[in-house]
Design a protein around this motif. Structure first.
Motif, short mmCIF file in Angstrom:
data_model
loop_
_atom_site.label_atom_id
_atom_site.label_comp_id
_atom_site.label_asym_id
_atom_site.label_seq_id
_atom_site.Cartn_x
_atom_site.Cartn_y
_atom_site.Cartn_z
N ALA A 264 -3.53 13.02 1.13
CA ALA A 264 -2.46 12.73 0.17
C ALA A 264 -3.01 12.95 -1.23
N THR A 265 -2.31 13.74 -2.02
CA THR A 265 -2.71 13.91 -3.41
C THR A 265 -1.45 13.86 -4.28
N LYS A 266 -1.66 13.88 -5.59
CA LYS A 266 -0.56 13.64 -6.52
C LYS A 266 -0.67 14.55 -7.73
N PHE A 267 0.46 14.72 -8.38
CA PHE A 267 0.54 15.44 -9.66
C PHE A 267 1.41 14.62 -10.59
N ALA B 291 7.11 8.63 1.87
CA ALA B 291 6.27 7.50 1.45
C ALA B 291 6.49 7.17 -0.01
N ILE B 292 6.40 5.89 -0.30
CA ILE B 292 6.41 5.39 -1.67
C ILE B 292 5.09 4.68 -1.90
N ASP C 256 -0.90 17.34 3.14
CA ASP C 256 -0.13 16.56 4.11
C ASP C 256 0.94 15.71 3.44
N LEU C 257 0.61 15.11 2.31
CA LEU C 257 1.57 14.25 1.57
C LEU C 257 1.38 14.50 0.09
N TYR C 258 2.43 14.94 -0.57
CA TYR C 258 2.35 15.27 -2.00
C TYR C 258 3.25 14.33 -2.77
N TYR C 259 2.62 13.55 -3.67
CA TYR C 259 3.34 12.56 -4.47
C TYR C 259 3.60 13.07 -5.89
N GLN C 260 4.75 12.68 -6.44
CA GLN C 260 4.91 12.69 -7.89
C GLN C 260 4.30 11.39 -8.39
N HIS C 261 3.23 11.49 -9.18
CA HIS C 261 2.40 10.34 -9.52
C HIS C 261 3.12 9.33 -10.41
N GLY D 110 6.35 12.37 -1.41
CA GLY D 110 6.32 10.96 -1.78
C GLY D 110 6.49 10.78 -3.27
N LEU D 111 6.74 9.54 -3.66
CA LEU D 111 6.83 9.15 -5.07
C LEU D 111 5.91 7.97 -5.30
#
Length: 330
Positions: free
Chosen positions: A79-82, A173-174, A120-125, A153-154
């Motif tokens: 899981a990573t974020k931008f 996912a949150i 696998d899981l990309y979040y808006q940070h 995810g968020l």
């Protein structure tokens, strides 16, 4: 290892996740060799859920994880974020960007640093108030369609924002801060909404940024470059009041022969079945200690004792500075 389902495609993640931020940034001196050993020990124990972001370092944490999983990609759920932009001249300053073209550029850069073909899981940070979330999620949806991302995810999003995002693409996912000492997500309804909607809730800082471990007993315990020195909860009168609450919690933990860390993690896992705590450590010994929290379920009496000594308003100080608090639950 206990597993929990994430998304609707049958993917499963470990009931505890390893937060990797502190291995590269914000929590004192780096030790990449020990950090990689910790990641490998986590994978060996069945912890497949590894959490990072492009802003950690910045960028160096993704590179570290990429090195650690180079020969173990199938063992890891990444899981990573931008979305958080670091100011190169002032590490304490942050910008937020959710523009579609920025989303796509960040994804390509993260894939390269991680050395993988798909996230696998990309979040808006953090939510960008200047860009409709529908536009940001639209760009993230295109990344799924292109095969670069599996699940979306968020992080630190309000219920309203989550609903708007879901109108564009399913949200798997949150991620928000959630622990005995940070429970505002209960007040704003995010935990309940995720439970009712089948969304996995990923709790970051379940150990209160290390405070709930009991190892930070003085402001001077924090390294000079440790960002917690800027946190209102670690300063002055707030810190002293919070130590008093922690002492009362430790008494309950000691009666159960649990370490403070195990106790804090067990509280979350007992309280909410759809929550995965994401604890951070860069040492194998603390990883092993925290994983033993899986062996405990707190009793109803113990949960009531915790509520009596540490209700939602027990801890003093906001969890971020006033400027950064504007970016949470957005």
């Amino acid at each position: 290892m206990k597993l929990k389902q994430i998304g609707s495609d049958g993917a499963a993640v470990s009931a505890l996740a390893l937060g990797c931020m502190g291995m590269s940034d914000l929590y004192g001196v780096r030790d990449d060799k020990e950090s990689i050993a910790t990641i490998h020990a986590a994978l060996d124990a069945g912890v497949n859920f590894l959490d990072t972001a492009d802003m950690y370092g910045p960028h160096t944490n993704e590179i570290l994880i990429g090195e650690a999983i180079r020969d173990r990609r199938d063992d890891a759920f990444i899981a990573t974020k931008f979305g958080i932009v670091r100011d190169p001249n002032d590490p304490q300053k942050r910008g937020i960007c959710g523009r579609p073209e920025y989303v796509k550029a960040c994804c390509d850069a993260s894939l390269k640093r991680l050395g993988i073909d798909v996230i696998d899981l990309y979040y808006q940070h953090r939510i960008d108030a200047t860009v409709p979330v529908e536009e940001t999620i639209g760009a993230m949806k295109e990344l799924v369609e292109a095969g670069k991302v599996r699940l979306l995810g968020l992080s630190e999003a309000s219920v309203e924002t989550i609903k708007r995002a879901q109108s564009v693409h399913p949200i798997a996912a949150i991620q928000s801060e959630y622990s005995i000492w940070s429970r505002d997500v209960e007040d704003v309804g995010v935990v309940e909404y995720c439970r009712e909607s089948g969304i996995l809730f990923v709790a970051y800082s379940p150990l209160g940024r290390g405070f709930l471990t009991g190892q930070v007993t003085s402001f001077d315990d924090l390294p000079a470059d440790d960002y917690r020195r800027h946190s209102p909860r670690f300063q002055g009168e707030n810190f002293q009041k919070n130590l008093e609450v922690l002492d009362r919690l430790r008494e309950i933990a000691q009666r159960r022969e649990m370490t403070p860390s195990q106790f804090a993690l067990a509280w979350l896992m007992t309280k909410e079945n759809h929550v995965i705590p994401t604890f951070g450590t860069k040492k194998v010994k603390y990883l092993q200690e925290n994983l033993r929290a899986l062996d405990y379920t707190l009793t109803q009496d113990e949960m009531e004792q915790i509520e009596a000594v540490a209700p939602q308003t027990a801890f003093s100080g906001t969890r971020y500075t006033q400027e950064l608090m504007r970016l949470v639950n957005a």
